[in-house]
Structures are given as structure tokens and as C-alpha cells.
Design a protein around this motif. Sequence first.
Motif, PDB file in Angstrom:
ATOM      1  N   VAL A 168       1.604 106.616   0.875  1.00 34.26           N
ATOM      2  CA  VAL A 168       2.774 107.474   1.081  1.00 34.26           C
ATOM      3  C   VAL A 168       3.833 107.182   0.031  1.00 34.26           C
ATOM      4  CG1 VAL A 168       4.631 108.083   2.688  1.00 34.26           C
ATOM      5  CG2 VAL A 168       2.322 107.652   3.556  1.00 34.26           C
ATOM      6  N   ILE A 169       4.074 105.900  -0.245  1.00 34.39           N
ATOM      7  CA  ILE A 169       5.079 105.517  -1.227  1.00 34.39           C
ATOM      8  C   ILE A 169       4.695 105.990  -2.625  1.00 34.39           C
ATOM      9  CG2 ILE A 169       6.011 103.526  -2.457  1.00 34.39           C
ATOM     10  CD1 ILE A 169       7.512 104.106   0.031  1.00 34.39           C
ATOM     11  N   ILE A 170       3.413 105.856  -2.972  1.00 39.74           N
ATOM     12  CA  ILE A 170       2.972 106.326  -4.294  1.00 39.74           C
ATOM     13  C   ILE A 170       3.195 107.823  -4.417  1.00 39.74           C
ATOM     14  CG2 ILE A 170       0.937 106.699  -5.745  1.00 39.74           C
ATOM     15  CD1 ILE A 170      -0.079 104.001  -4.939  1.00 39.74           C
ATOM     16  N   LEU A 171       2.865 108.575  -3.374  1.00 41.24           N
ATOM     17  CA  LEU A 171       3.071 110.021  -3.399  1.00 41.24           C
ATOM     18  C   LEU A 171       4.551 110.366  -3.511  1.00 41.24           C
ATOM     19  CD1 LEU A 171       0.499 111.164  -0.669  1.00 41.24           C
ATOM     20  CD2 LEU A 171       0.342 111.545  -3.138  1.00 41.24           C
ATOM     21  N   LEU A 172       5.400 109.645  -2.779  1.00 40.54           N
ATOM     22  CA  LEU A 172       6.844 109.892  -2.847  1.00 40.54           C
ATOM     23  C   LEU A 172       7.381 109.632  -4.250  1.00 40.54           C
ATOM     24  CD1 LEU A 172       8.095 108.309   0.513  1.00 40.54           C
ATOM     25  CD2 LEU A 172       7.790 110.726  -0.020  1.00 40.54           C
ATOM     26  N   THR A 173       6.916 108.556  -4.879  1.00 36.25           N
ATOM     27  CA  THR A 173       7.379 108.215  -6.227  1.00 36.25           C
ATOM     28  C   THR A 173       6.916 109.255  -7.235  1.00 36.25           C
ATOM     29  OG1 THR A 173       7.256 105.865  -5.640  1.00 36.25           O
ATOM     30  CG2 THR A 173       7.419 106.408  -7.978  1.00 36.25           C
ATOM     31  N   LEU A 201       1.330 114.818   1.022  1.00 31.54           N
ATOM     32  CA  LEU A 201       2.291 114.100   1.854  1.00 31.54           C
ATOM     33  C   LEU A 201       2.151 114.478   3.318  1.00 31.54           C
ATOM     34  CD1 LEU A 201       5.730 113.975  -0.047  1.00 31.54           C
ATOM     35  CD2 LEU A 201       4.414 112.052   0.833  1.00 31.54           C
ATOM     36  N   VAL A 202       2.041 115.771   3.585  1.00 31.30           N
ATOM     37  CA  VAL A 202       1.934 116.239   4.959  1.00 31.30           C
ATOM     38  C   VAL A 202       0.638 115.764   5.605  1.00 31.30           C
ATOM     39  CG1 VAL A 202       1.680 118.302   6.384  1.00 31.30           C
ATOM     40  CG2 VAL A 202       3.446 118.229   4.632  1.00 31.30           C
ATOM     41  N   PHE A 382      13.165 101.331   1.049  1.00 29.04           N
ATOM     42  CA  PHE A 382      13.920 100.534   2.023  1.00 29.04           C
ATOM     43  C   PHE A 382      13.317 100.689   3.413  1.00 29.04           C
ATOM     44  CE2 PHE A 382      17.176  99.727   5.142  1.00 29.04           C
ATOM     45  CZ  PHE A 382      17.900  98.659   4.638  1.00 29.04           C
ATOM     46  N   PHE A 383      13.078 101.927   3.854  1.00 31.94           N
ATOM     47  CA  PHE A 383      12.665 102.181   5.230  1.00 31.94           C
ATOM     48  C   PHE A 383      11.146 102.107   5.433  1.00 31.94           C
ATOM     49  CE2 PHE A 383      16.873 104.191   5.313  1.00 31.94           C
ATOM     50  CZ  PHE A 383      17.385 103.611   6.460  1.00 31.94           C
ATOM     51  N   VAL A 384      10.369 102.620   4.476  1.00 35.77           N
ATOM     52  CA  VAL A 384       8.920 102.650   4.640  1.00 35.77           C
ATOM     53  C   VAL A 384       8.301 101.304   4.282  1.00 35.77           C
ATOM     54  CG1 VAL A 384       6.787 103.827   3.982  1.00 35.77           C
ATOM     55  CG2 VAL A 384       8.919 105.116   4.152  1.00 35.77           C
ATOM     56  N   GLY A 385       8.900 100.622   3.289  1.00 37.05           N
ATOM     57  CA  GLY A 385       8.390  99.322   2.872  1.00 37.05           C
ATOM     58  C   GLY A 385       7.145  99.428   2.009  1.00 37.05           C
ATOM     59  N   HIS A 386       6.550  98.286   1.719  1.00 37.89           N
ATOM     60  CA  HIS A 386       5.283  98.192   0.977  1.00 37.89           C
ATOM     61  C   HIS A 386       5.410  98.631  -0.484  1.00 37.89           C
ATOM     62  CE1 HIS A 386       2.840  97.347   4.591  1.00 37.89           C
ATOM     63  NE2 HIS A 386       3.721  98.120   5.191  1.00 37.89           N
ATOM     64  N   VAL A 387       6.627  98.686  -1.013  1.00 31.65           N
ATOM     65  CA  VAL A 387       6.800  98.940  -2.437  1.00 31.65           C
ATOM     66  C   VAL A 387       6.845  97.604  -3.164  1.00 31.65           C
ATOM     67  CG1 VAL A 387       8.268  99.930  -4.216  1.00 31.65           C
ATOM     68  CG2 VAL A 387       8.004 101.107  -2.049  1.00 31.65           C
ATOM     69  N   TRP A 388       7.818  96.777  -2.820  1.00 35.30           N
ATOM     70  CA  TRP A 388       7.942  95.453  -3.428  1.00 35.30           C
ATOM     71  C   TRP A 388       6.854  94.515  -2.922  1.00 35.30           C
ATOM     72  CZ3 TRP A 388      12.375  93.719  -6.433  1.00 35.30           C
ATOM     73  CH2 TRP A 388      13.290  94.745  -6.698  1.00 35.30           C
ATOM     74  N   THR A 389       6.428  94.701  -1.670  1.00 33.84           N
ATOM     75  CA  THR A 389       5.456  93.786  -1.074  1.00 33.84           C
ATOM     76  C   THR A 389       4.034  94.336  -1.111  1.00 33.84           C
ATOM     77  OG1 THR A 389       5.827  94.747   1.121  1.00 33.84           O
ATOM     78  CG2 THR A 389       7.178  92.855   0.496  1.00 33.84           C
ATOM     79  N   GLY A 390       3.845  95.566  -1.586  1.00 27.01           N
ATOM     80  CA  GLY A 390       2.537  96.203  -1.513  1.00 27.01           C
ATOM     81  C   GLY A 390       1.628  95.929  -2.690  1.00 27.01           C
ATOM     82  N   GLY A 391       2.143  95.364  -3.757  1.00 22.90           N
ATOM     83  CA  GLY A 391       1.294  95.102  -4.912  1.00 22.90           C
ATOM     84  C   GLY A 391       1.248  96.260  -5.876  1.00 22.90           C
ATOM     85  N   TYR A 392       0.268  97.153  -5.721  1.00 20.65           N
ATOM     86  CA  TYR A 392       0.082  98.201  -6.726  1.00 20.65           C
ATOM     87  C   TYR A 392       1.158  99.273  -6.689  1.00 20.65           C
ATOM     88  CZ  TYR A 392      -2.367 100.771  -2.917  1.00 20.65           C
ATOM     89  OH  TYR A 392      -2.706 101.399  -1.744  1.00 20.65           O
ATOM     90  N   CYS A 393       1.857  99.440  -5.564  1.00 17.81           N
ATOM     91  CA  CYS A 393       2.945 100.438  -5.510  1.00 17.81           C
ATOM     92  C   CYS A 393       4.093 100.059  -6.441  1.00 17.81           C
ATOM     93  CB  CYS A 393       3.492 100.546  -4.092  1.00 17.81           C
ATOM     94  SG  CYS A 393       2.297 101.097  -2.891  1.00 17.81           S
ATOM     95  N   GLY A 394       4.309  98.757  -6.625  1.00 18.53           N
ATOM     96  CA  GLY A 394       5.434  98.292  -7.421  1.00 18.53           C
ATOM     97  C   GLY A 394       5.399  98.756  -8.863  1.00 18.53           C
ATOM     98  N   VAL A 395       4.195  98.953  -9.425  1.00 22.01           N
ATOM     99  CA  VAL A 395       4.085  99.412 -10.812  1.00 22.01           C
ATOM    100  C   VAL A 395       4.634 100.825 -10.944  1.00 22.01           C
ATOM    101  CG1 VAL A 395       2.511  99.850 -12.723  1.00 22.01           C
ATOM    102  CG2 VAL A 395       2.067  97.960 -11.159  1.00 22.01           C
ATOM    103  N   TYR A 396       4.213 101.721 -10.035  1.00 22.27           N
ATOM    104  CA  TYR A 396       4.677 103.108 -10.088  1.00 22.27           C
ATOM    105  C   TYR A 396       6.176 103.198  -9.821  1.00 22.27           C
ATOM    106  CZ  TYR A 396      -0.341 104.036  -9.709  1.00 22.27           C
ATOM    107  OH  TYR A 396      -1.695 104.066  -9.919  1.00 22.27           O
ATOM    108  N   PHE A 397       6.636 102.410  -8.850  1.00 16.92           N
ATOM    109  CA  PHE A 397       8.052 102.430  -8.491  1.00 16.92           C
ATOM    110  C   PHE A 397       8.916 101.939  -9.644  1.00 16.92           C
ATOM    111  CE2 PHE A 397      11.726 100.216  -6.511  1.00 16.92           C
ATOM    112  CZ  PHE A 397      12.343 101.313  -5.937  1.00 16.92           C
ATOM    113  N   ALA A 398       8.531 100.816 -10.254  1.00 17.60           N
ATOM    114  CA  ALA A 398       9.294 100.270 -11.376  1.00 17.60           C
ATOM    115  C   ALA A 398       9.245 101.199 -12.577  1.00 17.60           C
ATOM    116  CB  ALA A 398       8.761  98.887 -11.753  1.00 17.60           C
ATOM    117  N   LEU A 399       8.090 101.804 -12.832  1.00 21.97           N
ATOM    118  CA  LEU A 399       7.949 102.725 -13.962  1.00 21.97           C
ATOM    119  C   LEU A 399       8.865 103.930 -13.793  1.00 21.97           C
ATOM    120  CD1 LEU A 399       6.470 103.425 -16.583  1.00 21.97           C
ATOM    121  CD2 LEU A 399       4.644 104.449 -15.211  1.00 21.97           C
TER     122      LEU A 399
END
Length: 413
Positions: A168-173, A201-202, A382-399
Motif C-alpha cells: 500500500v505504501i509503495i503504491l501511495l508513493t 489501491l482500491v 506516519f499512520f500506515v507505517g512500514h516505510v521506515w521499518t519495512g525495508g524495501y519501502c524506504g528506498v521508494y519513499f526516500a527517492l
Amino acid sequence: MNLRKVSIKSIYLFLMFLLPYADMINGYMIRQRGFYGIGSSFHTLLSILFVVVTLKKSNKGIFKKNLFLSIGTIILAITINFIMGEKIDSISIERIIKIEVTMLNFAALNYLMDSNRISKQEAIKIIYYQCIVILSITLISDITGTCNYAHWGNKGRMGLYSGTNEPVIILLTVMGFVLWLMHERSSFLDMLLFACGEVCLVMTESKAGMIMAAVYYAFFMYILYVRARNYSSIRNVILFMAGIIIIIIGIFFVYKFVVPSFIERQTRLMGVYIRSSGMTYLSSGRTLKITKLLIDPILRIFTMGGIIEYICAFLKLIVGQGAWFGYDDTVEMDFFDLLMYGGLIWGYIYIYNSAVVIRRVFIRQRNKLLLLTVLMVVIASFFVGHVWTGGYCGVYFALFCIFIKNYQPKKMK
């Protein structure tokens, strides 16, 4: 020196090219074949490259300072664990490493873009390529049923990714970047990508996915409306009409195939969580964990009464509770998870890394839509989580964050 720059750049571009495929193959092998290690190995290679980039003497940014501050903080927190006789859990060590890797991503990517090792146009091409790969493969796997499922009864389609919140986080990013592209230019492919992302997403059937799909839809309609007002451009009017048709088809699809399943699942969850409070239901029980994992351990130490215990309790507020948490001991909200592991110092780093991106967008161009889009991605973390703690999501988020921070947006045409 030039050869070294070319080497780092070439390796980075090659790894970014493979990144979405590696993550999806990893998710498929884990969930459908029970084979682990592909994703970890690939991200280890990427992290080694980022370590080399970060340790360069010319990299003197604040993100690098925050990275070293975070490392020193967690070392002190784990030292306190040993002093208090607390058991070090391997799951906590794994999560701490993932958080540190996310901070490493910020430091290395900011240096690569801020120093023009990677140009802004190259960054656009990299992210745009990733958007196409992620959204197209996720949509195909969701529609064909070859995807991974998040919930019982084959509910909650997550593409080929592992986990339930990470996709979900990857899709949101990714969707945040597509909206940014639509803000900057007029392209039917961008609009088609956005439609694919909305469907994906849906189909996750998560509360966060549904809410953010609705918010992004509102942003999308606003962009189409602003462009369609320019009646001198037939292309903009055609894009607006095409967008309306796509949305009508999407609404029918959602109502017919997704809403009944989503309502059934949420009704069941509401019966579990609503006994506590509405906020407990909306957060899927996360609010209950905040008290259990952040407040109670420190209060127990203060009740011990010894001078060493008082000192350690105070230090735990500053540098966190270290690495004694087990598999189920996580709040699943990034800010609170960072507070749990690294205390107020890690909380400060989280706020700073997010705020510096938002501030740069606001200062460089006071565009409310672009600012809100960036805010949505940060709020989701902030609310969904697993961005900073999820591992692979952090690359997309930081990018995404570093690209938006360093790019000078154009005015809406």
C-alpha cells in the motif's frame, strides 16, 4: 575521479532499473514458493553502494549527520539493554537495521541529486520507469489472480509484493509521483498510470488504501479541472473528458467488485475493535500498542526505585528502549516505532527528514496541490507505517522525497 563518478552512477542506475523486479520476484517467491533471501540480497547490494556514497568526504549534508547520530543513539540504547539485563531480540535488530537503511537512503540519494551526480532529468526517468513497471505488473497480477493476498478468502490483492501494509505504501508513493507529473505536464499516459494506480489501491481493500485513493482522486479531478479551463487547448479538454470516462468506469468497477468484500471485512473488524473506541478501529488496534510498548516499560522501570533504574529510565526517554522487542511488539506507525527504538532523538530525525522536504516544496513554489501531495505521502508513512521499518519501502519513499526536495517545479500551465 571522473571514472569513479561514472562507476557509482552506472551501478546506481543499473540497481534502480532492477529494483522493482527484485522486490516483486522476492514477494512472489516468499508468499507463493516459501523461498527467502532474494530481496534482502538485492537491497544489501544497494545499501553497500549507498554506504560508499555516504562516506565520501564531499558528502556533508544534514542527512548524513542525522544518519551517524541515529547510529550512535541506537548503540547507546542497546548498551542500556545490557546494563538492565534485557534480552536482545533478533527481530528488533532486523527492524533497527531497516530503519538505519532508510536513513542511509536519505543521506546517499540527497548527495547524488544535490551534487548533480544524478541529474534531475535522469531522476525523473528512473522514477517514471519504476512507476510504469510497478503499476502495470501489479494491475496485471491483481486482475489475473496471480497476486499475493493480504487477508483470508483471497481478499486484499497486493500485487506480487510480500507483506500487507508495504505494498500500500509503495503504491501511495508511486501515485504521489504520478500526480506530480500530471501537475507538471499534460500526458494521456500519466492519466492512464493514475487510473491503474487507483484500481490497485482500491483492490488492496485496506482502509488506508481506500482513503488515500479517494484523496488522490480529488487531487486528480482538480488537476483536470484546472487544465480544462484553458479552452484554447483542445488537448486539455480531450484529456478532461477522457478522465471523466475513466473515473466513471472505475467507480462502477469499485462498486461492483470491491465494495461488498471491503464492507464485509470492515464490519467484522469493527465488531472486534469498536468495543474499545472508534479510534482503535480506525488505527486497527495501533493506539492500544502505543501505551503498551512506549509508556508501560518506562513506568515499570521508574517504580523499581533504584538510582541506576532512574538513570536508565531517563536515558530510555532520550535514546529509546533499544532492541528487546519481539515479533509482535511494534506499533506499526513509523513515528512511534522510531520513538520506541531510538527515543526522542530518532523522533527528531523522523520529523526533520519529513519537514525539510515539505518546507522546500513550500518555499520554492507555494503550490497547494503539490504541497498536499507530498503531505499525503508523509502522513501515510506516519499512520500506515512500514516505510521506515519495512525495508524495501524506504528506498521508494526516500527517492520520492529527495527528488521533490531537489527539483524546481514549474508553474501550472
